[in-house]
Design a protein around this motif. Structure first.
Motif, PDB file in Angstrom:
ATOM      1  N   THR A  34      -3.625 -37.027 126.761  1.00 39.14           N
ATOM      2  CA  THR A  34      -3.137 -38.222 127.445  1.00 39.14           C
ATOM      3  C   THR A  34      -2.069 -37.812 128.449  1.00 39.14           C
ATOM      4  OG1 THR A  34      -1.509 -38.681 125.711  1.00 39.14           O
ATOM      5  CG2 THR A  34      -3.666 -39.797 125.532  1.00 39.14           C
ATOM      6  N   PRO A  35      -1.969 -38.545 129.564  1.00 37.64           N
ATOM      7  CA  PRO A  35      -1.050 -38.128 130.631  1.00 37.64           C
ATOM      8  C   PRO A  35       0.424 -38.300 130.286  1.00 37.64           C
ATOM      9  CG  PRO A  35      -2.415 -40.007 131.322  1.00 37.64           C
ATOM     10  CD  PRO A  35      -2.780 -39.682 129.911  1.00 37.64           C
ATOM     11  N   VAL A  36       1.227 -37.336 130.710  1.00 38.16           N
ATOM     12  CA  VAL A  36       2.680 -37.451 130.724  1.00 38.16           C
ATOM     13  C   VAL A  36       3.079 -37.747 132.166  1.00 38.16           C
ATOM     14  CG1 VAL A  36       4.885 -36.264 130.367  1.00 38.16           C
ATOM     15  CG2 VAL A  36       2.984 -35.850 128.805  1.00 38.16           C
ATOM     16  N   VAL A  37       2.586 -36.917 133.085  1.00 38.29           N
ATOM     17  CA  VAL A  37       2.818 -37.103 134.516  1.00 38.29           C
ATOM     18  C   VAL A  37       1.496 -36.870 135.224  1.00 38.29           C
ATOM     19  CG1 VAL A  37       3.988 -36.209 136.568  1.00 38.29           C
ATOM     20  CG2 VAL A  37       5.227 -36.333 134.392  1.00 38.29           C
ATOM     21  N   GLN A  38       1.093 -37.842 136.046  1.00 39.92           N
ATOM     22  CA  GLN A  38      -0.128 -37.699 136.838  1.00 39.92           C
ATOM     23  C   GLN A  38       0.218 -37.844 138.307  1.00 39.92           C
ATOM     24  OE1 GLN A  38      -2.814 -40.667 134.961  1.00 39.92           O
ATOM     25  NE2 GLN A  38      -4.219 -38.935 134.865  1.00 39.92           N
ATOM     26  N   ASN A  39      -0.418 -37.028 139.119  1.00 45.75           N
ATOM     27  CA  ASN A  39      -0.248 -37.103 140.563  1.00 45.75           C
ATOM     28  C   ASN A  39      -1.556 -37.514 141.216  1.00 45.75           C
ATOM     29  OD1 ASN A  39       2.520 -36.348 141.127  1.00 45.75           O
ATOM     30  ND2 ASN A  39       1.974 -34.389 140.202  1.00 45.75           N
ATOM     31  N   ARG A  40      -2.291 -38.403 140.559  1.00 49.40           N
ATOM     32  CA  ARG A  40      -3.589 -38.835 141.077  1.00 49.40           C
ATOM     33  C   ARG A  40      -3.455 -39.497 142.443  1.00 49.40           C
ATOM     34  NH1 ARG A  40      -7.010 -35.748 138.378  1.00 49.40           N
ATOM     35  NH2 ARG A  40      -6.723 -35.944 136.178  1.00 49.40           N
ATOM     36  N   GLN A  98       2.208 -23.294 118.910  1.00 46.51           N
ATOM     37  CA  GLN A  98       1.557 -24.597 118.974  1.00 46.51           C
ATOM     38  C   GLN A  98       1.347 -25.053 120.419  1.00 46.51           C
ATOM     39  OE1 GLN A  98       3.737 -27.575 116.855  1.00 46.51           O
ATOM     40  NE2 GLN A  98       2.128 -29.100 117.034  1.00 46.51           N
ATOM     41  N   ILE A  99       0.152 -25.553 120.717  1.00 44.01           N
ATOM     42  CA  ILE A  99      -0.096 -26.174 122.021  1.00 44.01           C
ATOM     43  C   ILE A  99       0.585 -27.529 122.006  1.00 44.01           C
ATOM     44  CG2 ILE A  99      -1.820 -27.145 123.586  1.00 44.01           C
ATOM     45  CD1 ILE A  99      -3.775 -24.995 122.626  1.00 44.01           C
ATOM     46  N   VAL A 100       1.521 -27.734 122.946  1.00 41.27           N
ATOM     47  CA  VAL A 100       2.244 -29.004 123.027  1.00 41.27           C
ATOM     48  C   VAL A 100       1.811 -29.824 124.240  1.00 41.27           C
ATOM     49  CG1 VAL A 100       4.242 -28.188 121.708  1.00 41.27           C
ATOM     50  CG2 VAL A 100       4.228 -27.962 124.210  1.00 41.27           C
ATOM     51  N   GLY A 101       0.931 -29.269 125.050  1.00 36.88           N
ATOM     52  CA  GLY A 101       0.433 -29.994 126.211  1.00 36.88           C
ATOM     53  C   GLY A 101      -0.414 -29.103 127.091  1.00 36.88           C
ATOM     54  N   TYR A 102      -0.764 -29.636 128.254  1.00 35.57           N
ATOM     55  CA  TYR A 102      -1.601 -28.912 129.213  1.00 35.57           C
ATOM     56  C   TYR A 102      -1.157 -29.244 130.622  1.00 35.57           C
ATOM     57  CZ  TYR A 102      -4.625 -28.464 125.192  1.00 35.57           C
ATOM     58  OH  TYR A 102      -5.109 -28.182 123.943  1.00 35.57           O
ATOM     59  N   ILE A 103      -1.269 -28.275 131.491  1.00 36.50           N
ATOM     60  CA  ILE A 103      -1.181 -28.530 132.918  1.00 36.50           C
ATOM     61  C   ILE A 103      -2.598 -28.375 133.441  1.00 36.50           C
ATOM     62  CG2 ILE A 103      -0.434 -27.579 135.126  1.00 36.50           C
ATOM     63  CD1 ILE A 103       2.288 -27.143 133.993  1.00 36.50           C
TER      64      ILE A 103
END
Length: 175
Positions: A34-40, A98-103
């Motif tokens: 799920t998005p934290v920050v999106q630059n769509r 631990q994976i805490v997120g993705y870029i």
């Protein structure tokens, strides 16, 4: 374990600056994608038109999910061509083990010739000649430049993890 509280406005600015300076869209996602920050909002002509169709949006979503799941399993940077013929890259944000997120970043034109995409573009009901112009105006990156973007993304991950977190007792997650 820890709760990681990020300065979202700082991260939004850094990722926005990355997008503006490179022409490449970049987002920060939680470990559940799920998005934290999106630059769509930085979608350029080609992607915005693909996304303007229901089938195009669905294809983009499936493409991103496939890429992120590959990244989740490998725990390494992964890249692939999306259904619209552009390169997208995902890299895990790992804290400890631990994976805490993705870029995830993309909207990169590789050396794929547009002619192989014409049939798919027609199926979306889009004007192929106009779409080819938009495709040709999309940021081109060779393997070396993509690798450089990956290195900059890794530096952004370090920035995100070590400049913007507050350690507290509790499970690790992105706020």
């Amino acid at each position: 374990e820890m709760i990681i509280d990020y300065d979202i406005e700082k991260i939004r600015k850094v990722l926005y600056d990355f997008s503006i300076s490179t022409g490449v869209t970049i987002d920060l996602l939680k470990e559940d994608f799920t998005p934290v920050v999106q630059n769509r909002s930085t979608f350029k002509g080609y992607c915005s038109r693909i996304q303007s169709t229901e089938k195009g949006r669905a294809g983009c979503k499936c493409s991103d999910e496939y890429l992120l799941k590959r990244c989740q399993v490998s725990r390494r940077t992964e890249k692939h061509f999306c259904q619209a013929g552009l390169i997208n890259v995902a890299t895990p944000v790992i804290y400890g083990d631990q994976i805490v997120g993705y870029i995830i970043f993309g909207q990169i034109r590789g050396d794929l010739d547009f002619s192989v995409l014409r049939e798919d573009i027609q199926e979306l009901g889009l004007d192929c000649d106009k779409m080819e112009q938009f495709y040709q105006n999309t940021v081109f990156c060779d393997e070396e430049r993509i690798e450089s973007l990956c290195n900059v993304a890794a530096m952004l991950i370090s920035y995100i993890l070590f400049q913007n977190m507050d350690h507290k007792a509790g499970p690790s997650h992105l706020s």
